[in-house]
Design a protein around this motif. Structure first.
Motif, PDB file in Angstrom:
ATOM      1  N   CYS A   1      32.859  44.871  35.512  1.00  0.00           N
ATOM      2  CA  CYS A   1      33.885  43.909  34.985  1.00  0.00           C
ATOM      3  C   CYS A   1      33.487  43.592  33.606  1.00  0.00           C
ATOM      4  O   CYS A   1      34.227  43.146  32.708  1.00  0.00           O
ATOM      5  N   GLY A   2      32.048  43.637  33.269  1.00  0.00           N
ATOM      6  CA  GLY A   2      31.668  43.309  31.935  1.00  0.00           C
ATOM      7  C   GLY A   2      31.345  41.951  31.681  1.00  0.00           C
ATOM      8  O   GLY A   2      31.211  41.634  30.479  1.00  0.00           O
ATOM      9  N   ALA A   3      31.434  41.054  32.745  1.00  0.00           N
ATOM     10  CA  ALA A   3      31.415  39.595  32.878  1.00  0.00           C
ATOM     11  C   ALA A   3      29.724  39.322  32.252  1.00  0.00           C
ATOM     12  O   ALA A   3      28.803  40.130  32.962  1.00  0.00           O
ATOM     13  N   ALA A   4      29.385  38.412  31.453  1.00  0.00           N
ATOM     14  CA  ALA A   4      28.075  38.026  31.218  1.00  0.00           C
ATOM     15  C   ALA A   4      27.768  36.915  32.046  1.00  0.00           C
ATOM     16  O   ALA A   4      28.571  35.883  32.481  1.00  0.00           O
TER      17      ALA A   4
ATOM     18  N   ASP B   1      20.407  44.915  42.212  1.00  0.00           N
ATOM     19  CA  ASP B   1      20.124  46.101  42.688  1.00  0.00           C
ATOM     20  C   ASP B   1      21.350  47.012  42.664  1.00  0.00           C
ATOM     21  O   ASP B   1      21.657  48.132  42.651  1.00  0.00           O
ATOM     22  N   ARG B   2      22.640  46.156  42.701  1.00  0.00           N
ATOM     23  CA  ARG B   2      23.992  46.829  42.304  1.00  0.00           C
ATOM     24  C   ARG B   2      24.473  46.892  40.962  1.00  0.00           C
ATOM     25  O   ARG B   2      25.247  47.542  40.655  1.00  0.00           O
ATOM     26  N   GLY B   3      23.867  45.996  40.346  1.00  0.00           N
ATOM     27  CA  GLY B   3      24.471  45.941  38.828  1.00  0.00           C
ATOM     28  C   GLY B   3      25.561  45.260  38.635  1.00  0.00           C
ATOM     29  O   GLY B   3      26.546  45.473  37.864  1.00  0.00           O
ATOM     30  N   LEU B   4      26.154  44.361  39.850  1.00  0.00           N
ATOM     31  CA  LEU B   4      27.292  43.887  39.571  1.00  0.00           C
ATOM     32  C   LEU B   4      27.246  42.260  39.769  1.00  0.00           C
ATOM     33  O   LEU B   4      26.342  41.627  40.414  1.00  0.00           O
ATOM     34  N   CYS B   5      28.451  41.591  39.008  1.00  0.00           N
ATOM     35  CA  CYS B   5      28.312  40.184  39.234  1.00  0.00           C
ATOM     36  C   CYS B   5      28.540  39.860  40.520  1.00  0.00           C
ATOM     37  O   CYS B   5      29.342  40.500  41.391  1.00  0.00           O
ATOM     38  N   VAL B   6      28.514  38.512  41.199  1.00  0.00           N
ATOM     39  CA  VAL B   6      28.775  38.249  42.633  1.00  0.00           C
ATOM     40  C   VAL B   6      30.353  38.259  42.884  1.00  0.00           C
ATOM     41  O   VAL B   6      30.673  38.595  43.836  1.00  0.00           O
ATOM     42  N   HIS B   7      31.425  38.454  41.966  1.00  0.00           N
ATOM     43  CA  HIS B   7      32.804  38.460  42.100  1.00  0.00           C
ATOM     44  C   HIS B   7      33.148  39.938  42.359  1.00  0.00           C
ATOM     45  O   HIS B   7      33.884  40.086  43.230  1.00  0.00           O
ATOM     46  N   CYS B   8      32.356  40.900  41.561  1.00  0.00           N
ATOM     47  CA  CYS B   8      32.723  42.178  41.933  1.00  0.00           C
ATOM     48  C   CYS B   8      31.850  42.941  43.154  1.00  0.00           C
ATOM     49  O   CYS B   8      32.350  43.503  43.742  1.00  0.00           O
ATOM     50  N   ALA B   9      30.584  42.070  43.310  1.00  0.00           N
ATOM     51  CA  ALA B   9      30.045  42.575  44.589  1.00  0.00           C
ATOM     52  C   ALA B   9      30.460  42.195  45.776  1.00  0.00           C
ATOM     53  O   ALA B   9      30.526  42.837  46.845  1.00  0.00           O
TER      54      ALA B   9
ATOM     55  N   PRO C   1      34.357  41.268  46.317  1.00  0.00           N
ATOM     56  CA  PRO C   1      35.753  41.289  45.816  1.00  0.00           C
ATOM     57  C   PRO C   1      36.659  40.749  46.949  1.00  0.00           C
ATOM     58  O   PRO C   1      37.526  40.054  46.537  1.00  0.00           O
ATOM     59  N   GLN C   2      36.335  40.445  48.036  1.00  0.00           N
ATOM     60  CA  GLN C   2      37.202  39.915  49.149  1.00  0.00           C
ATOM     61  C   GLN C   2      37.056  38.632  49.309  1.00  0.00           C
ATOM     62  O   GLN C   2      37.752  37.661  49.848  1.00  0.00           O
ATOM     63  N   GLY C   3      35.808  37.965  48.339  1.00  0.00           N
ATOM     64  CA  GLY C   3      35.777  36.574  48.482  1.00  0.00           C
ATOM     65  C   GLY C   3      35.045  36.131  49.620  1.00  0.00           C
ATOM     66  O   GLY C   3      35.367  34.788  50.085  1.00  0.00           O
ATOM     67  N   ARG C   4      34.410  36.842  50.418  1.00  0.00           N
ATOM     68  CA  ARG C   4      34.036  36.286  51.806  1.00  0.00           C
ATOM     69  C   ARG C   4      32.635  35.369  51.594  1.00  0.00           C
ATOM     70  O   ARG C   4      32.369  34.619  52.444  1.00  0.00           O
ATOM     71  N   ASP C   5      31.839  35.604  50.606  1.00  0.00           N
ATOM     72  CA  ASP C   5      30.526  34.953  50.385  1.00  0.00           C
ATOM     73  C   ASP C   5      30.871  33.860  49.429  1.00  0.00           C
ATOM     74  O   ASP C   5      31.682  33.787  48.618  1.00  0.00           O
TER      75      ASP C   5
END
Length: 62
Positions: free
Chosen positions: A22-25, A34-42, A44-48
């Motif tokens: 998503c490009g978020a800082a 390890d995935r190169g993702l922010c927590v929202h993209c990692a 997306p279902q909002g479970r964590d």
């Protein structure tokens, strides 16, 4: 690439990474290296809970 500004998740810590999706800082707490993702993209279902235990040191999250 240099990242400047505050984390777009917690809005408290200095941003160190950019989400590959998503490009978020984001700060190191809200980035999965390890995935190169922010927590929202990692998660997306909002479970964590995106506010990790280490957010307890930030007054807004106490």
């Amino acid at each position: 690439m240099s990242v400047t500004g505050v984390c777009q998740v917690c809005e408290q810590r200095e941003a160190e990474y950019v989400c590959h999706r998503c490009g978020a800082a984001v700060c190191s707490v809200h980035f999965e290296q390890d995935r190169g993702l922010c927590v929202h993209c990692a998660d997306p279902q909002g479970r964590d809970d995106v506010f990790a235990e280490s957010d307890e040191d930030v007054p807004e999250f106490r």
